[in-house]
Design an enzyme around this catalytic site. Structure first.
Site, PDB file in Angstrom:
ATOM      1  N   PHE A   1     -12.929  -4.597  10.540  1.00 20.22           N
ATOM      2  CA  PHE A   1     -13.738  -4.426  11.802  1.00 20.22           C
ATOM      3  C   PHE A   1     -14.662  -3.474  11.824  1.00 20.22           C
ATOM      4  O   PHE A   1     -14.713  -2.881  12.291  1.00 20.22           O
ATOM      5  CB  PHE A   1     -12.390  -5.275  12.712  1.00 20.22           C
TER       6      PHE A   1
ATOM      7  N   GLY B   1      -4.366  -1.486  11.828  1.00 18.22           N
ATOM      8  CA  GLY B   1      -5.492  -1.611  10.565  1.00 18.22           C
ATOM      9  C   GLY B   1      -4.671  -3.480  10.423  1.00 18.22           C
ATOM     10  O   GLY B   1      -4.723  -4.457  11.097  1.00 18.22           O
ATOM     11  N   LEU B   2      -5.484  -3.613   8.903  1.00 18.09           N
ATOM     12  CA  LEU B   2      -5.172  -4.933   8.482  1.00 18.09           C
ATOM     13  C   LEU B   2      -5.864  -6.067   9.631  1.00 18.09           C
ATOM     14  O   LEU B   2      -5.182  -7.213  10.010  1.00 18.09           O
ATOM     15  CB  LEU B   2      -3.683  -5.732   8.884  1.00 18.09           C
ATOM     16  N   CYS B   3      -7.457  -6.182   9.581  1.00 16.58           N
ATOM     17  CA  CYS B   3      -8.286  -6.562  11.000  1.00 16.58           C
ATOM     18  C   CYS B   3      -9.379  -6.649   9.701  1.00 16.58           C
ATOM     19  O   CYS B   3     -10.168  -6.845  10.832  1.00 16.58           O
ATOM     20  CB  CYS B   3      -8.265  -6.316  12.518  1.00 16.58           C
ATOM     21  N   GLY B   4      -9.328  -6.620   8.121  1.00 14.43           N
ATOM     22  CA  GLY B   4     -11.020  -7.175   7.913  1.00 14.43           C
ATOM     23  C   GLY B   4     -11.326  -5.511   7.458  1.00 14.43           C
ATOM     24  O   GLY B   4     -11.153  -4.623   7.734  1.00 14.43           O
TER      25      GLY B   4
END
Lengths: 130, 296
Positions: B94, B89-92
């Protein structure tokens, strides 16, 4: 030979070689054939074997699965796997043979099995010649 | 009102978060470059493949003997939707945007009374789709332990799709992935894998070329096409996975850049608040001392 053959060897991951060479020997499914400058446009599938590039910076590659396309512009080899023969050792080849054996075992139809068996045979031939 | 000690703690914690997001941004930038290089390196192969496919398709067009992979089964009752997403995760937005697009597509199909099967690649997409379409997921490919994306991974997925197709499990296969435009823009794209969608422009172009260079085929065209089509699927999947990898890093980079900036703003706010309450406290203490002295 003044004329040169534009040759590209590409695998899905990267372009391995792009050069002007004199002559290339290609392991086609229906027999090995040589390609020089000005060859007739041809499309052929490949069997596992050795691709021999002659000319400046001559090189030999082990190729598996793919096809060769010859156009007026030159020769392009699209190989699923291509390894520089210098980097290829018996262990890597054994792995390929193992894969090929699995392919034969997994084959669902006779067509596929025949093709896989042919591939296996060419690999084993290569193994003994190494 | 929070005490000085609480404020101090919060500032320290936001600062360490900022350090993490900053580091993640830089890691994503480095990974993005590598992913972009990989995508670039794979382009010649995919391009040639497209050209060859178009060439052969032009020759085979309209022939009844054309393989099913190219012309389809003639039905469109069962759809296989392949959704690629990231493992982390932690990819906006996406994964959310890929899933949203896929969900719209699935909903439309279901509304038309079609049957939908799902193949998910990557954990995040599956997690999001599981809630709504859990029973539709027929298979999942975990890319968690993949360090460097290779063609083998794509060909495994391709084999899965082909096995399903050969078993008559579906008629049409669509692949969802995010195409990498730039660091700030990734476009979710739906691509039809089966039957192979050869763009008409390509066909027209090669037909025009064909007059100039008629090919000789070895073995026969149909034979070549038979080995080529399955491989083409793997190539398309590989291309999608590479694009996806680059998009993921791009999205993560942007997201982490925002997070770092937000953390900076928060630190400024908190520091201001901290200083204000510190001054207020000093003033209060002074008033207490003075009024105490006056009372004597």
């Amino acid at each position: 030979m003044a004329e040169k053959l534009t040759f590209d060897l590409v695998s899905p991951e990267r372009k391995l070689l792009s050069a002007d060479v004199d002559f290339v020997t290609v392991p086609g499914t229906e027999g090995t054939f040589g390609v020089g400058p000005g060859h007739v446009p041809l499309m052929s599938t490949l069997r596992p074997g050795v691709l021999d590039v002659e000319g400046d910076g001559a090189k030999r590659f082990f190729v598996r699965g793919g096809f060769a396309e010859i156009t007026a512009e030159g020769l392009t080899i699209l190989a699923e796997r291509a390894i520089d023969l210098d980097d290829l050792d018996a262990a890597a080849l054994d792995q390929e043979i193992k894969d090929a054996k699995e392919d034969v075992a997994d084959a669902k139809s006779d067509d596929v099995r025949d093709l896989a068996a042919e591939h296996l045979a060419s690999l084993e031939e290569l193994r003994t010649s190494l | 009102m929070a005490s000085l000690k609480d404020l101090k703690n919060r500032i320290v914690s936001v600062k360490s978060t900022q350090k993490i997001t900053k580091a993640m941004q830089m890691v994503a930038a480095a990974k993005l470059r590598r992913a972009q290089e990989a995508a670039e390196a794979a382009r010649p192969y995919a391009d040639r493949m497209d050209a060859v496919m178009a060439n052969l398709a032009a020759g085979m067009a309209g022939q009844a003997t054309a393989p099913e992979l190219m012309i389809g089964t003639g039905k469109d009752d069962v759809h296989l939707v392949v959704v690629t997403s990231s493992e982390r995760g932690l990819c906006g937005g996406f994964n959310t945007s890929i899933v949203r697009q896929a969900r719209t597509h699935i909903d439309t199909l279901l509304a038309q009374g079609k049957q939908v099967k799902l193949l998910t690649v990557g954990k995040k997409g599956r997690d999001q789709l599981k809630r709504e379409f859990g029973s539709n997921i027929v298979d999942h490919v975990d890319m968690g332990d993949v360090k460097k994306l290779g063609f083998v991974h794509a060909s495994d997925i391709g084999d899965k799709i082909l096995a399903l197709f050969e078993a008559g499990e579906f008629d049409i296969c669509t692949l969802f992935f995010a195409r990498f435009e730039s660091v700030i823009s990734q476009v979710v794209t739906a691509q039809q894998l089966i039957p192979a969608a050869v763009s008409d422009a390509d066909v027209a172009e090669t037909t025009a070329d064909d007059d100039a260079t008629p090919y000789e085929y070895e073995p026969e065209e149909a034979e070549i096409l038979k080995t080529l089509l399955p491989r083409n699927i793997a190539v398309q999947v590989f291309k999608a996975l590479l694009e996806n990898a680059a998009s993921e890093q791009g999205a993560r980079m942007t997201a982490m850049d925002n997070a770092t900036r937000n953390a900076g703003d928060m630190i400024d706010d908190l520091t201001l608040q901290y200083n204000r309450s510190r001054q207020a406290q000093i003033t209060k203490e002074l008033i207490e001392i003075i009024s105490g002295a006056e009372a004597l």
